[in-house]
Design a protein around this motif. Structure first.
Motif, short mmCIF file in Angstrom:
data_model
loop_
_atom_site.label_atom_id
_atom_site.label_comp_id
_atom_site.label_asym_id
_atom_site.label_seq_id
_atom_site.Cartn_x
_atom_site.Cartn_y
_atom_site.Cartn_z
N LEU A 259 0.84 -1.19 0.00
CA LEU A 259 0.00 0.00 0.00
C LEU A 259 0.88 1.24 0.00
N THR A 260 0.46 2.24 -0.74
CA THR A 260 1.12 3.55 -0.72
C THR A 260 0.17 4.52 -0.05
N VAL A 261 0.66 5.18 0.99
CA VAL A 261 -0.12 6.17 1.72
C VAL A 261 0.36 7.55 1.30
N LEU A 262 -0.55 8.34 0.74
CA LEU A 262 -0.23 9.72 0.40
C LEU A 262 -0.60 10.58 1.60
N TYR A 263 0.36 11.32 2.12
CA TYR A 263 0.13 12.12 3.33
C TYR A 263 0.58 13.55 3.08
N ASP A 264 0.01 14.48 3.83
CA ASP A 264 0.35 15.90 3.71
C ASP A 264 1.62 16.16 4.52
N ALA B 186 -6.94 16.80 -4.26
CA ALA B 186 -7.83 16.12 -3.31
C ALA B 186 -7.06 15.29 -2.30
N THR B 187 -5.88 14.78 -2.69
CA THR B 187 -5.11 13.95 -1.76
C THR B 187 -4.55 14.76 -0.60
N LEU B 188 -4.53 16.06 -0.74
CA LEU B 188 -4.12 16.92 0.39
C LEU B 188 -5.27 17.16 1.35
N ARG B 189 -6.49 17.05 0.87
CA ARG B 189 -7.67 17.28 1.72
C ARG B 189 -8.13 16.03 2.43
N GLU B 190 -7.87 14.88 1.84
CA GLU B 190 -8.36 13.64 2.41
C GLU B 190 -7.33 12.54 2.20
N ILE B 191 -7.10 11.76 3.26
CA ILE B 191 -6.14 10.66 3.15
C ILE B 191 -6.49 9.79 1.95
N THR B 192 -5.45 9.41 1.20
CA THR B 192 -5.61 8.55 0.04
C THR B 192 -4.57 7.44 0.13
N GLY C 67 -3.68 -1.08 -7.94
CA GLY C 67 -4.41 0.09 -8.41
C GLY C 67 -5.64 0.44 -7.62
N GLN C 68 -5.94 -0.30 -6.55
CA GLN C 68 -7.09 0.03 -5.71
C GLN C 68 -6.85 1.39 -5.07
N VAL C 69 -7.89 2.23 -5.01
CA VAL C 69 -7.77 3.55 -4.39
C VAL C 69 -8.75 3.61 -3.23
N TYR C 70 -8.23 3.92 -2.06
CA TYR C 70 -9.03 4.04 -0.84
C TYR C 70 -8.96 5.49 -0.36
N THR C 71 -10.10 6.07 -0.04
CA THR C 71 -10.14 7.42 0.52
C THR C 71 -11.09 7.41 1.71
N ASP D 99 -2.68 24.72 5.96
CA ASP D 99 -3.44 25.90 5.58
C ASP D 99 -4.88 25.49 5.35
N ASP D 100 -5.63 26.23 4.56
CA ASP D 100 -7.06 25.93 4.41
C ASP D 100 -7.33 24.66 3.62
N ARG D 101 -6.28 23.92 3.23
CA ARG D 101 -6.47 22.61 2.58
C ARG D 101 -7.08 21.61 3.56
N CYS D 102 -6.87 21.82 4.84
CA CYS D 102 -7.37 20.89 5.85
C CYS D 102 -8.88 21.04 5.94
N SER D 103 -9.58 19.97 5.64
CA SER D 103 -11.03 20.08 5.61
C SER D 103 -11.68 19.04 6.50
N VAL D 104 -12.90 19.33 6.87
CA VAL D 104 -13.69 18.42 7.69
C VAL D 104 -14.46 17.50 6.74
N PRO D 105 -14.31 16.16 6.89
CA PRO D 105 -15.02 15.26 6.00
C PRO D 105 -16.52 15.32 6.21
N GLY D 106 -17.28 14.98 5.18
CA GLY D 106 -18.73 15.01 5.23
C GLY D 106 -19.34 13.90 6.02
#
Length: 135
Positions: free
Chosen positions: A8-13, A56-62, A68-72, A128-135
């Motif tokens: 798995l590859t974790v994209l993190y801010d 989008a990967t900066l706003r939500e963990i990916t 090739g599976q993508v989990y968010t 910065d304002d990239r940090c968002s609250v998930p729905g």
């Protein structure tokens, strides 16, 4: 039956202190499935995954599986725990209807922390304002 996940590859801010802390924590755990940590929106992330919405990967963990599976969102948090020896049973429970509310609350708390630190809260953070609250 699906193809097993072998990596798995974790994209993190990399600019977020919370994200960097969680990255370090994940790397210290015994992994049943190897986790490769790559800064979100980096040249390496763009090279590996040219079709992703990198903003989008900066706003939500990916998290991306080796096939090739993508989990968010909640699924990304759960798959990270699933990859860890000590937390795999907990990940199975968190993926159930009974466990999903706990994942959502945890994600909300993390997003609020990022939002508070981005707004000049008590804890300094480069978010910065990239940090968002998930729905």
């Amino acid at each position: 039956m699906g193809t097993p996940v072998r990596g798995l590859t974790v994209l993190y801010d990399a600019q977020c202190s919370l994200c960097v802390h969680l990255r370090s924590w994940l790397l210290r755990q015994r992994q049943l499935v190897p986790l490769d940590m790559v800064p979100a929106e980096s040249a390496e992330a763009r090279r590996r995954y040219p079709r992703l919405d990198h903003a989008a990967t900066l706003r939500e963990i990916t998290v991306i599986g080796d096939r090739g599976q993508v989990y968010t969102g909640p699924a990304a948090w759960i798959i990270c725990l699933w990859a860890l020896a000590e937390y795999r049973p907990k990940a199975h429970w968190l993926a159930t209807p009974a466990g999903l509310p706990f994942v959502r609350v945890t994600m909300l708390a993390a997003a609020r922390y990022r939002e508070a630190t981005a707004a000049g809260g008590a804890v300094a953070s480069p978010c910065d304002d990239r940090c968002s609250v998930p729905g």
